[in-house]
Design a protein around this motif. Sequence first.
Motif, mmCIF file in Angstrom:
data_model
loop_
_atom_site.group_PDB
_atom_site.id
_atom_site.type_symbol
_atom_site.label_atom_id
_atom_site.label_comp_id
_atom_site.label_asym_id
_atom_site.label_seq_id
_atom_site.Cartn_x
_atom_site.Cartn_y
_atom_site.Cartn_z
ATOM 1 N N SER A 68 0.685 -1.078 -0.051
ATOM 2 C CA SER A 68 0.151 -0.089 0.000
ATOM 3 C C SER A 68 0.620 1.522 -0.245
ATOM 4 N N TYR A 69 0.343 2.313 -0.171
ATOM 5 C CA TYR A 69 0.982 3.821 -0.739
ATOM 6 C C TYR A 69 0.855 4.170 -0.561
ATOM 7 N N THR A 70 1.721 5.532 0.672
ATOM 8 C CA THR A 70 1.128 6.845 0.981
ATOM 9 C C THR A 70 2.118 7.900 0.246
ATOM 10 N N ASN A 71 0.676 8.388 -0.497
ATOM 11 C CA ASN A 71 1.418 10.161 -1.387
ATOM 12 C C ASN A 71 1.292 11.162 -1.040
ATOM 13 N N HIS A 72 2.579 11.636 -0.168
ATOM 14 C CA HIS A 72 3.113 12.660 0.519
ATOM 15 C C HIS A 72 2.624 14.394 0.035
ATOM 16 N N THR A 73 2.439 14.091 -1.266
ATOM 17 C CA THR A 73 2.424 15.822 -1.843
ATOM 18 C C THR A 73 2.259 16.113 -3.136
ATOM 19 N N ILE A 74 1.696 17.341 -3.659
ATOM 20 C CA ILE A 74 1.536 17.123 -5.271
ATOM 21 C C ILE A 74 2.592 18.223 -6.476
ATOM 22 N N LEU A 75 3.809 18.106 -5.458
ATOM 23 C CA LEU A 75 4.821 18.587 -6.323
ATOM 24 C C LEU A 75 5.508 18.065 -6.919
ATOM 25 N N THR A 76 6.046 18.293 -8.307
ATOM 26 C CA THR A 76 6.300 17.406 -9.289
ATOM 27 C C THR A 76 7.869 16.642 -8.600
ATOM 28 N N GLU A 77 8.071 17.301 -7.721
ATOM 29 C CA GLU A 77 9.814 17.060 -7.464
ATOM 30 C C GLU A 77 10.136 15.810 -6.123
ATOM 31 N N SER B 25 -3.823 -0.002 -2.043
ATOM 32 C CA SER B 25 -4.509 1.269 -1.245
ATOM 33 C C SER B 25 -3.490 1.877 -1.806
ATOM 34 N N VAL B 26 -3.742 3.155 -2.547
ATOM 35 C CA VAL B 26 -3.307 4.619 -2.161
ATOM 36 C C VAL B 26 -3.681 5.739 -1.791
ATOM 37 N N ASN B 27 -3.031 6.104 -0.494
ATOM 38 C CA ASN B 27 -4.072 7.594 0.221
ATOM 39 C C ASN B 27 -3.073 8.507 0.372
ATOM 40 N N GLY B 28 -3.825 9.433 0.169
ATOM 41 C CA GLY B 28 -3.431 10.967 0.622
ATOM 42 C C GLY B 28 -3.487 11.303 1.946
ATOM 43 N N VAL B 29 -2.472 12.109 2.476
ATOM 44 C CA VAL B 29 -2.654 12.005 3.996
ATOM 45 C C VAL B 29 -3.521 13.707 4.330
ATOM 46 N N ALA B 30 -4.344 13.905 4.046
ATOM 47 C CA ALA B 30 -5.221 15.448 4.486
ATOM 48 C C ALA B 30 -6.298 15.225 2.945
ATOM 49 N N LYS B 31 -7.791 15.351 3.392
ATOM 50 C CA LYS B 31 -8.623 15.443 2.924
ATOM 51 C C LYS B 31 -8.970 16.755 1.969
ATOM 52 N N LEU B 32 -7.940 17.595 2.003
ATOM 53 C CA LEU B 32 -8.304 18.253 0.440
ATOM 54 C C LEU B 32 -7.214 17.924 -0.465
ATOM 55 N N HIS B 33 -6.165 17.111 0.596
ATOM 56 C CA HIS B 33 -4.493 16.516 -0.733
ATOM 57 C C HIS B 33 -5.409 15.534 -1.100
ATOM 58 N N THR B 34 -6.291 14.553 -0.837
ATOM 59 C CA THR B 34 -6.789 13.472 -1.288
ATOM 60 C C THR B 34 -7.750 14.298 -2.112
ATOM 61 N N GLN B 35 -8.250 14.355 -1.925
ATOM 62 C CA GLN B 35 -9.506 15.307 -3.718
ATOM 63 C C GLN B 35 -8.345 15.765 -4.022
ATOM 64 N N GLN C 218 -11.297 2.124 -6.316
ATOM 65 C CA GLN C 218 -11.371 1.819 -5.395
ATOM 66 C C GLN C 218 -10.080 1.472 -4.392
ATOM 67 N N LYS C 219 -8.930 1.929 -5.453
ATOM 68 C CA LYS C 219 -7.860 1.747 -4.417
ATOM 69 C C LYS C 219 -7.590 2.936 -3.503
ATOM 70 N N PHE C 220 -8.121 4.445 -4.210
ATOM 71 C CA PHE C 220 -7.983 5.640 -3.378
ATOM 72 C C PHE C 220 -8.653 6.256 -2.248
ATOM 73 N N ASN C 221 -8.134 6.887 -0.981
ATOM 74 C CA ASN C 221 -8.644 7.019 -0.286
ATOM 75 C C ASN C 221 -7.615 7.842 0.527
ATOM 76 N N ASN C 222 -8.125 8.265 1.826
ATOM 77 C CA ASN C 222 -7.467 9.435 3.064
ATOM 78 C C ASN C 222 -7.638 9.116 4.161
ATOM 79 N N LYS C 223 -6.328 8.986 4.190
ATOM 80 C CA LYS C 223 -5.420 8.922 5.767
ATOM 81 C C LYS C 223 -5.161 10.089 6.226
#
Length: 804
Positions: free
Chosen positions: A351-360, A425-435, A451-456
């Motif tokens: 399962s994967y946690t994404n932490h940012t939308i910045l390309t870097e 599972s692929v989760n963002g780390v805040a409601k806005l970020h996941t959106q 089905q994979k995407f969710n927020n934590k």
Amino acid sequence: MRINKESFKSDFKRKLTTLYAESIRSASNFHKYYALASLVKDYSSEKWMNSNDYYSSQKKKQVYYFSMEFLIGRLLGSNLLNLGIRDLCREALAELDINLDELEELEHDAGLGNGGLGRLAACFLDSMASVGIAGHGCGIRYDYGLFEQKIVNGYQVEIPDNWLKNGNVWEVRREDKAVVVKFGGKVTPVLENDTLTFEHTDYEAVLAIPYDTPIVGYKNNTVNTLRLWSAETIDKDFDLDSFSKGEYTKAVEHKYSVQSISQVLYPDDTRIDGKILRLKQQYFFVSAGLQSILRTFRKTRKPITKLDEYIQIQINDTHPAVAVAELMRILVDEEQVSWDDAWRITTNVMSYTNHTILTEALEKWPIELFKKLLPRIFMIITEINERFCKKIYEKYNDLNLVHDMAIVCDGYVKMAFLAIVGSHSVNGVAKLHTQILKERELNNFYKFFPQKFNNKTNGITHRRWLLKSNPELSKLINKTIGDNWITEPIKLINLLAYSKDKDFQDKMYEIKQANKAEFAKYFYETHGINIDPNSIFDVQVKRLHAYKRQLLNVFNILDLYYRLKENPNLDIVPRTFFFGAKAAPGYYLAKQTIKLINTVADIIDKDQAVNNKIKVIFLENYSVSLAEKIIPCADISEQISTTTKEASGTGNMKLMMNGAITIATLDGANVEICDQVGEENIIIFGMKKDEVMELEKTKRYNSMDYYNSDPRIKRILDNLVNGSLGVSPSEFADIHKYLLANNDEFFVLKDFAAYLDAQNKIDELYRNQDKWREMSIVNIAHSGAFSSDNTIKKYARDIWRINQ
């Protein structure tokens, strides 16, 4: 634990004698610290062994948190706290004329992380142990941390963070658990008896040695493991033949080449050798970790096809994403599992946690570099990519979409895409970020894998950031609502009943003022600088990056300074502005921002007309232990990133938990903090999500418009380059260029006026202390929602499928 003061004192004296053959009278404070820490580790060791035996005998599902960073801070105080013996220890040591606080100060912060990513990992480990989940960390045992920051003439200077120079009392070297990690070489397909295998030859073999650190749960007998890997040569540390020929450097160069893998956190990857080293680091700890996990699993005698029923791996951002391919390699090449079964197992495990939308942060590697360093892994990723692209085309019949979603494309291997495709599972780390991930940055993947995407939403361990860091406030809370909040942090909400209680308000204010006075005393003793504890403590402590907008903060300070110069009788509540941040060594704009902050601090400090009203403090070498000192003092929490750029933030949670009022954009978890406390208990300013996204889409923003229309902005920016700040006009020319010629990427000038209005509102609110204290209590009461205990329970239920 069945320990009393007398037995503790006896154990401590014995440990001091065993380690150093010294009495308490003759031992140095460092020897006392080391003896105490060794004793505390002894106390946790039986629980550690029992926890591991229990997980094994009961075949418990185990979670492994793979992360490049674990910013664990100091462990002595937190381990004493979690073992439930900190007060006993303090009293027992006092009877021996030893000050526990002085010993705790001797512990070096572990150089295992940099910012929020690493601190989140540390909080999650604490929470997994404390809520009783079999959850362990897997990372690298860096010889040196990112760097130790010194401020010299206002500039950041980096020196090595040699955090291991006095050893690390908490770790246990497990040489018998070592594994071999292979780099480079040649991979040849071999077909024999209708079975295809892959022969790997001419590779560089590196020995991975694990060092285990106990992670102590809070008063629950659970002790989990942080396993960190160190790189060593397998056989020949020293080339005697080369030495005999006078080739002295060559005699040891292989050893140093191997050791460099675990030598330093985040080597500079602006050059090719740095990129190679960074990729080596990532594969090194991932391969070592997976080999270790599989070796342990084999002992259960369960079929390998059931691996996903017993093992879960959380990929913390893209750094460990190569774990997807490495697990496939082990299953297919070593366990002879079919590709389809291996893929099912892998995607169910990962399962994967994404932490940012910045390309870097959406990491990618040049194909030629990747293929040369990890030839078999590249073959596996290529196969994953081909199968995935085929599915995209079958579903959409769109080659452009195939191109946009391909894992291997345009000369690069795209690690975020690999993590998404290879996880369940692929989760963002805040409601806005996941959106935002679902609607914009990863929209194609969201449509393909809804089905994979969710927020934590991220969380923080309230035991370190309130119970340990702010003991007097914790005692007041215990007296007022009981101590159930320590194990059930959501019960802090019961403080709402006391938000208007004058007696509780006054007691809380007294604690805050005492914390501020204590910090002022500490800072004077360590830096010789006076701080007014009666001033508002305005705090922005976080990694220094343009999107976090420390520039916006310092521009407000400059504007306030100019107003005070024009009107010395300007009625403001005295304010001390605190900054704490490290800039990446190669990040020139960030380093110039540090220089600007220190330049402004120096100007104000030397101006007797204003220095009793405002002051600027740069907290050198900001760390977890320093955070534990400044956060309980804060009145204001600066969370002023450009909306849509901060994934979550956790500093915002730590500060609100200690009663600071947040000034914020509606970015990251600030949105959820606002939802919790209500708009009347947070100070919101600046552009909203849709406004930012519209400006980015239409490209209609022109920073020169703000420069020309707002005289305050014009004065500040002109003074950056006209020498009036007492430095060369060229000193801050790049900041000036970044904002005007390069059009202010993160809309500092756009939000400037709104930010100044918000700052003025703070001044007004603080004068009404009844209202201010009520706001503070409301924030503390709602902070339990952001405990990492709650977050981890959601991960366990929704992602790891563990029943609590």
